[in-house]
Design an enzyme around this catalytic site. Structure first.
Site, PDB file in Angstrom:
ATOM      1  N   ASP A 138     -11.655 -25.206  31.383  1.00 23.01           N
ATOM      2  CA  ASP A 138     -12.835 -25.110  31.663  1.00 23.01           C
ATOM      3  C   ASP A 138     -13.616 -23.911  31.482  1.00 23.01           C
ATOM      4  O   ASP A 138     -13.989 -23.276  32.191  1.00 23.01           O
ATOM      5  CB  ASP A 138     -13.283 -25.650  33.008  1.00 23.01           C
TER       6      ASP A 138
ATOM      7  N   GLU B 254     -23.170 -22.166  31.386  1.00 27.53           N
ATOM      8  CA  GLU B 254     -23.089 -23.584  31.682  1.00 27.53           C
ATOM      9  C   GLU B 254     -22.830 -23.565  33.112  1.00 27.53           C
ATOM     10  O   GLU B 254     -23.551 -24.494  33.834  1.00 27.53           O
ATOM     11  CB  GLU B 254     -22.103 -24.142  30.922  1.00 27.53           C
TER      12      GLU B 254
END
Length: 507
Positions: free
Chosen positions: A303, A335
């Site tokens: 991730d 993000e």
């Protein structure tokens, strides 16, 4: 001076040290541009002689060995943060993230001028939680987790008070009557975590404990508050424990609680990296993206190191072909702080630039160890026309390989949001985060947002298949958009209602 990866790492490390000084960061970023000289650039005639991109051929160039080598490099890069953070991480503002940006730029700019590579600086807020704790009725909840972007408690010390059960979902002023001097206990849902923490602070709560309204661990961010708005320090617990304490409070019992958060929340300058083919129809842009940052807790190799790696490898192999439509790769920053980089990009497109983007594809977490092949359940009624065609492209691919796929909500959890909201068709795939696999009941990514999200946290079979699917998507639309819906010429923000609207359970 010849530019190489070592040079980029050293220069970007200096940027990291100057990250809170935007002008210094931008000056050093410009310094990188003056260093880069590559020979053997591809000219228009050389590119015109390349064969048109072919999906089967492009997929065949994606190999396990290349993905593994990039994963090793990215983990090594995350180690640049060891001295400052005590462990590898690629969180924005860290040396690990600046070195990631340097690596991305270097890998793209050495591809013989096939791409025009630019950076887009923007201001973001970063958060680092150094420690956190909470007690209810003198016990530490077993499911206790931190909330990203939570401010510290006063003097970073515990605050003590009566636990106050906030009415409803804690999304209106009336829900916080009589919370002054107490610790707000509020259920997740209906509005963002940040809204709840802001309301709690507005009405004098000492801190907030947010409990889940559905099974599973609660994860999220308080997001970036409006300027001058106070935010209560916050932590989270799961539904099982939350319901237990809520029941006791609703029955009239008095529960004492404490919350302690030691954190840093502050502004920095970071950058998106954008690479666009120097050929292809400029009025028909095929765009795809992944995020370059991790959470502070770990190196983020799945991730979203996996998405970053996939895009880099597809971008490299695409240089063996020409495309009819411009292909634009995006590597978003921040993000994990709430989709800041992609939203900044989408929000700042001019109407003309917006309308040239025919579609956007999001690739976040391609290699979860207990994966499922997830496809965003987009449609052409609630989403811009073309979103359903993207969904069907992914479904058809998995089906052609005899693989099961899972439709997941198109609910605002990743970087497609800003594009969808501005009328650009969107879609994407994922391999899963914190939810359980429907087949075996085990969590899809056991190391989600944790230190153990390293090379051992990768399912290499899923990683290869998903990267080949990304190659298929690029080849399909890079070669032709003949059967893809024409863009509606509007840049009006759609009146969409996302269940999350932000990074990883922002509600």
């Amino acid at each position: 001076m010849k530019f190489d990866f070592l040079t980029s790492t050293l220069v970007l490390a200096n940027i990291a040290n100057a990250a809170i000084l935007p002008q210094a960061a931008l000056s050093l970023e410009n310094e990188i541009e003056t260093m880069e000289t590559y020979l053997g650039l591809l000219g228009p005639s050389e590119i015109s002689e390349l064969p048109l991109v072919n999906s089967t051929e492009l997929q065949a160039l994606i190999t396990h060995e290349a993905l593994f080598a990039r994963a090793e490099k990215l983990y090594e890069i995350a180690g640049h943060s060891n001295k400052s953070y005590g462990h590898p991480t690629r969180v924005i503002g860290s040396k690990g993230h600046w070195a990631t940006i340097g690596y991305i730029e270097h890998e793209l700019k050495k591809l013989h001028g096939y791409y025009n590579v630019t950076t887009q600086p923007f201001k973001a807020f970063m958060s680092e939680i150094f420690s956190f704790n909470a007690t209810i009725d003198d016990e530490v909840p077993k499911s206790l987790v931190e909330m990203d972007m939570s401010p510290p408690t006063p003097k970073k010390a515990p605050v003590y008070g009566e636990l106050f059960l906030v009415s409803n979902s804690g999304c209106t002023d009336d829900d916080y009557a009589n919370v002054t001097g107490k610790i707000a206990f509020v259920k997740r849902g209906e509005c963002a975590f940040g809204d709840k923490a802001q309301l709690a602070a507005k009405y004098g709560a000492l801190a907030a404990i947010i409990y889940n309204n559905e099974p599973g661990e609660i994860r999220g961010t308080l997001g970036v508050p409006p300027e001058g708005v106070k935010v209560a320090s916050a932590v989270g617990i799961n539904k099982e424990e939350g319901d237990k304490y809520a029941k006791l409070l609703s029955e009239g019992q008095t529960l004492k609680a404490s919350v302690q958060v030691d954190s840093y929340v502050g502004p920095i300058t970071t950058v998106n990296v954008i690479a666009e083919t120097n050929h292809g129809d400029p009025d028909n842009v095929v765009m795809l993206g992944a995020h370059s940052d991790s959470v502070a807790a770990g190196p983020g190799i799945n991730d979203d190191g996996s998405g970053t790696i996939s895009l880099l490898e597809v971008a490299k192999q695409l240089t063996n072909y020409r495309v009819e439509n411009k292909v634009r790769f995006a590597f978003w920053a921040a993000e994990e702080e709430g989709l800041l980089g992609s939203n900044y990009y989408a929000d700042n497109l001019t109407p003309g630039e917006n309308e040239k983007i025919r579609l956007f594809m999001d690739y976040d977490m391609m290699a979860s160890p207990n994966y499922e092949y997830e496809v965003y359940d987009a449609n052409n009624v609630d989403n811009p026309k073309g979103s359903e065609e993207l969904k069907n492209l992914y479904i058809d691919y998995y089906t052609s390989l005899g693989l099961n796929y899972t439709l997941i909500p198109f609910d605002g959890r990743s970087d497609y949001v800003g594009f969808i909201e501005h009328g650009i068709p969107g879609g994407g795939i994922a391999a899963g985060a914190e939810k359980d696999n429907a087949e075996n009941g085990e969590v899809l990514d056991r190391c989600y947002h944790q230190l153990c999200d390293d090379i051992s946290n990768i399912a290499w079979d899923a990683f290869l298949i998903n990267t080949q699917l990304i190659a298929h998507s690029v080849a399909t639309y890079g070669a032709s958009l003949k059967d893809f819906p024409v863009r509606v010429n509007t840049t009006d923000v759609n009146a969409l209602s996302f269940a999350y609207r932000g990074d990883k359970l922002i509600f």
